[in-house]
Scaffold this active site. Structure first.
Site, PDB file in Angstrom:
ATOM      1  N   LYS A  42      88.602  34.729  42.882  1.00 43.18           N
ATOM      2  CA  LYS A  42      89.898  34.737  42.207  1.00 43.18           C
ATOM      3  C   LYS A  42      90.771  35.841  42.802  1.00 43.18           C
ATOM      4  O   LYS A  42      90.688  37.004  42.429  1.00 43.18           O
ATOM      5  CB  LYS A  42      89.779  34.949  40.696  1.00 43.18           C
ATOM      6  CG  LYS A  42      91.102  34.646  39.975  1.00 43.18           C
ATOM      7  CD  LYS A  42      91.263  35.400  38.686  1.00 43.18           C
ATOM      8  CE  LYS A  42      91.684  36.838  38.876  1.00 43.18           C
ATOM      9  NZ  LYS A  42      93.058  36.990  39.437  1.00 43.18           N
ATOM     10  N   GLU A  98      84.074  48.095  41.245  1.00 46.59           N
ATOM     11  CA  GLU A  98      84.676  49.128  42.084  1.00 46.59           C
ATOM     12  C   GLU A  98      86.056  49.372  41.493  1.00 46.59           C
ATOM     13  O   GLU A  98      86.945  48.541  41.611  1.00 46.59           O
ATOM     14  CB  GLU A  98      84.741  48.670  43.537  1.00 46.59           C
ATOM     15  CG  GLU A  98      85.034  49.803  44.511  1.00 46.59           C
ATOM     16  CD  GLU A  98      86.508  50.010  44.762  1.00 46.59           C
ATOM     17  OE1 GLU A  98      87.114  50.860  44.047  1.00 46.59           O
ATOM     18  OE2 GLU A  98      87.061  49.359  45.637  1.00 46.59           O
ATOM     19  N   CYS A 118      92.304  53.024  46.159  1.00 43.98           N
ATOM     20  CA  CYS A 118      91.514  53.657  45.109  1.00 43.98           C
ATOM     21  C   CYS A 118      90.739  54.872  45.600  1.00 43.98           C
ATOM     22  O   CYS A 118      90.395  55.745  44.807  1.00 43.98           O
ATOM     23  CB  CYS A 118      90.558  52.633  44.491  1.00 43.98           C
ATOM     24  SG  CYS A 118      89.593  51.728  45.717  1.00 43.98           S
ATOM     25  N   GLU A 133      95.326  58.188  38.031  1.00 37.43           N
ATOM     26  CA  GLU A 133      95.553  57.501  39.295  1.00 37.43           C
ATOM     27  C   GLU A 133      97.004  57.013  39.351  1.00 37.43           C
ATOM     28  O   GLU A 133      97.429  56.215  38.525  1.00 37.43           O
ATOM     29  CB  GLU A 133      94.590  56.324  39.432  1.00 37.43           C
ATOM     30  CG  GLU A 133      94.661  55.645  40.780  1.00 37.43           C
ATOM     31  CD  GLU A 133      93.624  54.546  40.934  1.00 37.43           C
ATOM     32  OE1 GLU A 133      93.028  54.448  42.010  1.00 37.43           O
ATOM     33  OE2 GLU A 133      93.411  53.796  39.955  1.00 37.43           O
TER      34      GLU A 133
END
Length: 498
Positions: A192, A266, A300, A398
């Site tokens: 996906k 992750e 990331c 983040e």
């Protein structure tokens, strides 16, 4: 700081060659899905490019059924044959590096230089690496000397059908880190991609089929949150591999608990980069700036928290500022640009709000300030914030934008405390010429992977990559990445005396 305006005509020319996005289910290629459509726009120019069909629950049901139907034959395919298919696949990816790179530019604004010189060539390496594992998956004899004629051994088996939910910030790399390992182990997959980035997955799957991957072994369903939720909750999915953020991961965990489905996550990061006073200041500052800001900070594992020894702090900040002032940003088609656009207008607004909040709260000293007002596309200029409070929101959350936070440390103990003072644990970085210092920090940094002296993460297929804490669990890369898609069956055989 130089802003390079996007070449709208060049972007439009590439957009005209984008592959038509279809829902790839077994032998079917559907141009409509029950999830509606997504109007895809170019991140650099804002121009509409294509209506993307989106999967819903109906297509998820069909894709899982197709994968389950294909699984028995793929699982029993001779490992050497799986290896040869994946080798051909890697070769086709090599032949399409420029094509993948151009797609990425208009798909989500990744700079062409980042793709051609970095991501695209390494994708084939990931496929080729796991191709080599296909015929080297072995069990163990665990009790041949147990006595009484007993014989015990293990059998490694694929899970069955794996759902891969691909990240939008580097979709091609995300595909490479997940799919080849699952296929090499004998699994079938339902992929996906995010609605923002469907084109890389389309070409990736087309080349896989051209290489000889049978229908149903790979299924591709572009979609939004609803499609992802349907995939996670589906009883026909045996495992989920997800790359994204902690909030989405928590929702996935809650849903997967109904079927006790195993997961690989992750997730995000706020990676520390500890700089000791024995480094080459100019060279290290250039690396820290260019790498930390690459892909517009939409990575990331990027080292966005710079923890610099007080003895070189001011000189290092000056070198960082000088480097950033000479980094051109803007058009991702320009070969000199490393900071392109953010994925969409919502991302720009979110990042700008974080910057404005940090400035209003006095979180640090803002350097390299400029503006992109009245320019097309989704651009945030590279931003360096010095003297940051290490516990301020801008230094803890983040950002996923081109923002670097810098603060100083006094000694090694303080550096470790500051580096580990985060809810994340994906990656950490150490810059030093002292091997003893580096090794001490490698052992004590709370991170799934540590990179020493200008190393680049997530690009070598043999090195396991993954996080701790809010950065997730499980690994991609290396044998550890293969093992995520294998479960072990124990076998005991009793031999009766004649």
């Amino acid at each position: 700081m130089k802003f390079i305006a996007p070449n709208a005509a060049a972007h439009a020319a590439i957009a005209a060659t984008l592959p038509e996005v279809k829902l790839l289910i077994g032998e079917q290629a559907l141009v409509r899905g029950s999830g509606g459509t997504f109007s895809h726009c170019n991140a650099a120019t804002g121009e509409f490019q294509m209506d993307v069909p989106l999967a819903g629950r109906d297509e998820v049901d069909k894709a899982v059924a197709a994968a389950r139907a294909a699984y028995p034959a793929w699982r029993l395919t001779k490992p050497a044959h799986r290896r040869s298919i994946l080798d051909r696949f890697a070769g086709l990816i090599d032949q399409n590096i420029e094509r993948f790179s151009q797609i990425a530019v208009v798909e989500n604004g990744i700079p062409i230089s980042t793709m051609v010189d970095g991501i695209a060539p390494r994708v084939a390496n990931w496929v080729r690496y796991y191709a080599g594992w296909s015929d080297k998956i072995e069990g163990l004899v665990t009790g041949s000397n147990a006595g009484g004629g007993h014989f015990e051994y293990t059998v490694p088996e694929p899970y069955g059908v794996v759902g891969h939910i691909i990240t939008w910030n580097a979709p091609l790399l995300s595909l490479a880190m997940k799919v080849p390992a699952a296929l090499a182990a004998g699994n079938c997959v339902v992929i996906k991609p995010a609605e923002f980035t469907p084109f890389s997955s389309q070409l990736f799957a087309e080349l896989a089929f051209e290489a000889g991957v049978p229908p149903g072994v790979i299924n591709v369903l572009p979609g939004g949150v609803a499609a992802g939720a349907a995939l996670v909750s589906h009883p026909g999915i045996d495992k989920i591999s997800f790359t994204g953020g902690p909030a989405a991961a928590r929702a996935i965990m809650r849903s997967a608990s109904d079927t006790l489905k195993p997961l690989v996550f992750e997730l995000g990061g706020k990676s520390a980069n500890v700089v000791f006073p024995d480094v080459d200041i100019d060279a290290t500052a250039a690396y820290c700036a260019a790498f930390g800001l690459s892909n517009s900070g939409q990575g990331c594992a990027l080292p966005t928290r710079l923890i610099i020894h007080e003895a070189i702090y001011e000189r290092f900040i000056d070198a960082l500022q000088t480097t950033i002032e000479h980094i051109p940003y803007g058009d991702p088609l320009d070969k000199d640009v490393i900071v392109g656009p953010l994925i969409n207008a919502n991302a720009c607004e979110r990042v700008q709000d974080m910057i404005d909040a940090a400035r209003a709260s006095g979180a640090g000293r803002f350097l390299n300030e400029t503006t992109t007002a009245n320019t097309p596309g989704n651009f945030i200029p590279p931003t360096l914030i010095a003297d940051v409070d290490p516990y301020a929101s801008i230094a803890q959350k983040e950002v996923f934008g081109p923002v670097l936070c810098a603060f100083k440390f006094h000694d090694e103990q303080e550096a470790l405390a500051l580096a580990n003072a985060t809810e994340y644990g994906l990656a950490a970085y150490v810059q030093t010429n002292n091997l003893n210092t580096a090794q001490r920090l490698v052992e004590r940094l709370h991170a799934g992977t540590v990179y020493v002296n200008r190393a680049t993460p997530a690009l070598h297929p043999g090195l396991p990559f993954g996080g701790l804490g809010n950065s997730g669990f499980g690994r991609e890369g290396g044998k550890a990445g293969l093992d995520e898609f294998i479960r072990t069956k124990g076998v005991g055989v009793g031999i009766s005396p004649s």
